[in-house]
Design an enzyme around this catalytic site. Structure first.
Site, mmCIF file in Angstrom:
data_model
loop_
_atom_site.group_PDB
_atom_site.id
_atom_site.type_symbol
_atom_site.label_atom_id
_atom_site.label_comp_id
_atom_site.label_asym_id
_atom_site.label_seq_id
_atom_site.Cartn_x
_atom_site.Cartn_y
_atom_site.Cartn_z
ATOM 1 N N HIS A 1 -64.706 10.288 19.837
ATOM 2 C CA HIS A 1 -63.364 9.941 19.395
ATOM 3 C C HIS A 1 -63.278 9.821 17.882
ATOM 4 O O HIS A 1 -64.235 9.435 17.205
ATOM 5 C CB HIS A 1 -62.934 8.606 20.003
ATOM 6 C CG HIS A 1 -62.463 8.702 21.423
ATOM 7 N ND1 HIS A 1 -61.421 9.518 21.811
ATOM 8 C CD2 HIS A 1 -62.886 8.063 22.553
ATOM 9 C CE1 HIS A 1 -61.220 9.387 23.112
ATOM 10 N NE2 HIS A 1 -62.099 8.517 23.589
ATOM 11 N N CYS B 1 -60.829 13.818 16.743
ATOM 12 C CA CYS B 1 -59.450 13.883 16.289
ATOM 13 C C CYS B 1 -59.343 13.435 14.834
ATOM 14 O O CYS B 1 -60.155 12.655 14.349
ATOM 15 C CB CYS B 1 -58.570 12.999 17.164
ATOM 16 S SG CYS B 1 -58.453 13.573 18.873
#
Length: 316
Positions: free
Chosen positions: A89, A137
């Site tokens: 992440h 991301c």
């Protein structure tokens, strides 16, 4: 130039048994390990692997990742090749009311920010190459102040239905809620929570006792090959693989690995990004655009090859 040591740290965070669980990040770094050994001739004993399997004795926490990178850089000399592949992440954090900063999210949520990466890059010895492949991301700004070689797309096309994959993002509000539950402090300053939970292991962005180095960049420092633009998310998906059937993976990691398998000759950083973009477009991930930020010289430097003249840092 004499070719020196090749060292790598590969980090995959699936966050098992959490609301933010991913499925392909372990596969991403295990596949990359094989490529490093077979194609780029890395010695397995110089490849560190950190994945968050419950029974592992050393987990990919923020402190462990930073300590391992620091040790790798400390061992580096002119002519060495260093590589960091992160799959997990990412997030955008509110540093203040007017600015957001990029960060990766280790398994313990002890964020590693763009300030931490900037300090690591500044410590790389002259004549060593440091490549960072970040499949997460909001990864377009993990190293600041680099020339944009392949930048954002002005227009986006319709892509894969987002319901068919997970984004590799933990929103800022989710992080804030999590840390508030640990500290019992009502404070929107994420740094306050990180310092209370992690102390001196928290990011230097928030730790006043560890001031951020203001060392200016030399023209040949810092290559960022990002999995997506700063304002985009990267995908955790299942993709058909000719060798292993259908498997979970990061869309960008998988695209880079496909590029390396399909093109046996040397590839530059620019070529890696452009070819990975084409693969993601063919797979209909039209809303995820890998980018390249580096000097003009480093854009055409060969991926995972010792620098020909000066110090290079490659970040994917």
């Amino acid at each position: 130039m004499e070719i020196g040591k090749k060292m790598a740290l590969l980090v995959g965070c699936n966050y098992p048994n959490t609301p933010h669980e991913l499925h392909g990040c372990h596969n991403d770094v295990l596949a990359m390990r094989e490529i490093l050994i077979t194609r780029f001739k890395f010695d397995p004993k110089f490849i560190e692997l950190l994945i968050d399997k419950p029974k592992n004795s050393i987990m990919p926490t923020g402190a462990n990742i930073k300590n391992t990178l620091t040790k790798m850089i400390d061992r580096a000399e002119k002519g060495d090749t260093l590589f960091f592949h992160y799959s997990g992440h990412g997030t955008l954090i509110n540093k203040n009311s007017s600015k957001q900063e990029e960060a990766i999210v280790p398994c313990d949520f002890n964020l590693i920010t763009s300030a931490d990466f900037r300090q690591l890059v500044n410590r790389v010895p002259k004549g060593a190459a440091f490549t960072i492949l970040s499949d997460s991301c909001h990864s377009g700004g993990l190293i600041d102040k680099e020339t944009e070689q392949i930048g954002p797309e002005k227009e986006k096309e319709n892509g894969v239905n987002q319901d068919s994959y997970k984004t590799k993002e933990i929103p800022f509000e989710s992080l804030l809620q999590y840390f508030t539950s640990l500290t019992n402090k009502i404070n929107r300053d994420i740094g306050t929570h990180l310092l209370e939970v992690f102390g001196e292991d928290a990011s230097i962005m928030f730790n006043e006792l560890q001031p951020i180095e203001k060392k200016p960049l030399k023209p040949d420092e810092g290559i960022l090959l990002s999995g997506c633009q700063t304002n985009e998310t990267s995908a955790d998906v299942e993709i058909n693989n000719m060798d292993n059937g259908r498997k979970p993976c990061g869309a960008f990691s998988n695209a880079v690995q496909m590029v390396l398998k399909e093109n046996r000759g040397p590839l530059s950083n620019r070529q890696i990004v452009m070819l990975a973009r084409k693969i993601l477009m063919m797979q209909h991930f039209n809303n995820q655009h890998p980018c390249l930020y580096c000097s003009d010289e480093n854009a055409d430097e060969m991926f995972l090859s010792p620098p020909q003249k000066t110090c290079h840092v490659h970040e994917i």
